[in-house]
Design a protein around this motif. Structure first.
Motif, PDB file in Angstrom:
ATOM      1  N   THR A  35      42.458  13.098  50.067  1.00 61.97           N
ATOM      2  CA  THR A  35      41.593  12.725  49.846  1.00 61.97           C
ATOM      3  C   THR A  35      41.176  12.941  48.101  1.00 61.97           C
ATOM      4  N   GLU A  36      40.466  12.442  48.038  1.00 57.48           N
ATOM      5  CA  GLU A  36      39.603  11.771  46.620  1.00 57.48           C
ATOM      6  C   GLU A  36      38.344  12.346  46.221  1.00 57.48           C
ATOM      7  N   ASP A  37      37.847  13.714  46.112  1.00 53.76           N
ATOM      8  CA  ASP A  37      36.812  13.795  46.315  1.00 53.76           C
ATOM      9  C   ASP A  37      35.682  14.168  45.225  1.00 53.76           C
ATOM     10  N   ALA A  38      34.255  13.782  45.167  1.00 54.22           N
ATOM     11  CA  ALA A  38      33.925  14.170  43.930  1.00 54.22           C
ATOM     12  C   ALA A  38      32.967  15.214  43.513  1.00 54.22           C
ATOM     13  N   PHE A  39      32.811  16.068  42.487  1.00 57.25           N
ATOM     14  CA  PHE A  39      32.774  17.293  41.703  1.00 57.25           C
ATOM     15  C   PHE A  39      31.457  17.050  40.432  1.00 57.25           C
ATOM     16  N   LEU A  40      30.932  17.798  40.051  1.00 54.43           N
ATOM     17  CA  LEU A  40      29.821  17.130  39.087  1.00 54.43           C
ATOM     18  C   LEU A  40      29.050  16.391  39.115  1.00 54.43           C
ATOM     19  N   GLY A  41      28.379  16.451  40.315  1.00 58.30           N
ATOM     20  CA  GLY A  41      27.788  15.298  40.300  1.00 58.30           C
ATOM     21  C   GLY A  41      28.883  13.700  40.600  1.00 58.30           C
ATOM     22  N   GLY A  42      29.822  13.533  40.144  1.00 58.88           N
ATOM     23  CA  GLY A  42      30.422  12.636  40.206  1.00 58.88           C
ATOM     24  C   GLY A  42      31.527  12.788  38.745  1.00 58.88           C
ATOM     25  N   GLN A  43      31.175  13.641  37.954  1.00 57.66           N
ATOM     26  CA  GLN A  43      31.972  13.487  37.155  1.00 57.66           C
ATOM     27  C   GLN A  43      32.959  13.509  36.728  1.00 57.66           C
ATOM     28  N   LEU A  44      33.593  14.262  38.022  1.00 56.67           N
ATOM     29  CA  LEU A  44      35.471  14.891  37.741  1.00 56.67           C
ATOM     30  C   LEU A  44      34.942  14.033  39.893  1.00 56.67           C
TER      31      LEU A  44
ATOM     32  N   GLU B 160      18.121  24.601  41.343  1.00 53.86           N
ATOM     33  CA  GLU B 160      18.653  25.733  39.750  1.00 53.86           C
ATOM     34  C   GLU B 160      20.508  25.672  40.789  1.00 53.86           C
ATOM     35  N   VAL B 161      20.704  25.940  41.615  1.00 53.54           N
ATOM     36  CA  VAL B 161      22.126  25.730  42.276  1.00 53.54           C
ATOM     37  C   VAL B 161      22.750  24.042  42.532  1.00 53.54           C
ATOM     38  N   ARG B 162      22.010  23.215  42.776  1.00 50.76           N
ATOM     39  CA  ARG B 162      22.019  21.725  42.658  1.00 50.76           C
ATOM     40  C   ARG B 162      22.318  21.406  41.264  1.00 50.76           C
ATOM     41  N   ASN B 163      21.212  21.531  39.999  1.00 56.50           N
ATOM     42  CA  ASN B 163      21.624  21.336  38.530  1.00 56.50           C
ATOM     43  C   ASN B 163      23.342  22.309  38.116  1.00 56.50           C
TER      44      ASN B 163
END
Length: 255
Positions: A9-18, A239-242
């Protein structure tokens, strides 16, 4: 040659930056790797080694935040190392993926250029579930990624100590009830140990500890205020979401 698996699968991390490809089954990357990256301080040009890198999540997240690091991703599973290699290329991040057992001897490390005193930073998310108390998954890759043997942590810290330069920095994540094991493993060769407990919420005991230690330092230990992942409504705190979306770092990564 490193092979790349096809059932992924392809998954997004860092809010889509990765964007990372990973196996559909078995061990899958999650918050631990992103928290580890957010706890790791680095500067452009630093030689960074991610031990037990899996698909490269922690190391690549750090490289996305700090451009210009010289990143090496060490992983025992050839399939995962292949994905780490592909993920680095797909995200236009310069990184070398190495198939290597972290518990191998110094000669095996040296074959891949990981000689003593060759790294500025080592980051690692070792298998940390206690084999005596944790029922291992029937999936071999998942079991390897999650279950620690008695010697695991000491062997991984020893490998980090060997390849780090003097005053080099080790950052790791471990289960919170094993903090005594972490301190014991770091007692030889490391100082200036900083510990950040991670709690599910303010009413619950810590579930993880993020630890930063400096090779050769004799500075005393610091216990930092805990990070609470969720608020009273079980909603991730702002703060965790950030942090998870790459907009902030943890105190361990601050100068």
């Amino acid at each position: 040659m490193i092979d790349v698996v096809t059932d992924i699968t392809e998954d997004a991390f860092l809010g889509g930056q990765l964007l990372l490809k990973q196996k559909r089954s078995g061990h899958r990357a999650g918050h631990d790797a992103i928290l580890l990256a957010a706890a790791t301080q680095a500067q452009p040009g630093d030689r960074v080694v991610d031990l037990g890198a899996g698909i490269g999540t922690a190391g690549l997240a750090l490289a996305r935040r700090v451009a210009g690091i010289k990143l090496r991703l060490v992983e025992i599973d050839p399939e995962l190392a292949g994905l780490a290699h592909a993920n680095a290329a797909a995200n236009a991040i310069a990184a070398e993926a190495i198939v290597l057992d972290v518990m191998a001897d110094a000669q095996a490390f040296a074959i891949h250029g990981l000689v003593p005193d060759s790294a500025d930073i080592v980051m690692m998310n070792p298998p940390f579930n206690d084999a005596a108390r944790h029922r291992g998954s029937p999936d071999q890759a998942r079991r390897t990624a999650h279950v620690a043997m008695e010697e695991t942590l000491h062997a991984w810290v020893h490998a980090a100590r060997r390849i780090l330069r003097s005053n080099g920095v080790l950052t790791l994540i471990w289960r919170a009830d094993g903090v005594a094991e972490v301190l014991a493993a770091l007692s030889r060769g490391f100082g200036s140990v900083s510990i950040l407990p991670v709690h599910g919420d303010a009413a619950s005991p810590a579930i993880r500890v993020l630890v930063r230690a400096i090779k050769g330092s004799r500075a005393p230990m610091r216990l930092l205020p805990g990070l609470m992942l969720n608020d009273e409504s079980s909603v991730p705190k702002k703060e965790v979401r950030n942090i998870l979306e790459g907009r902030a770092v943890l105190p361990l990564a601050e100068p």
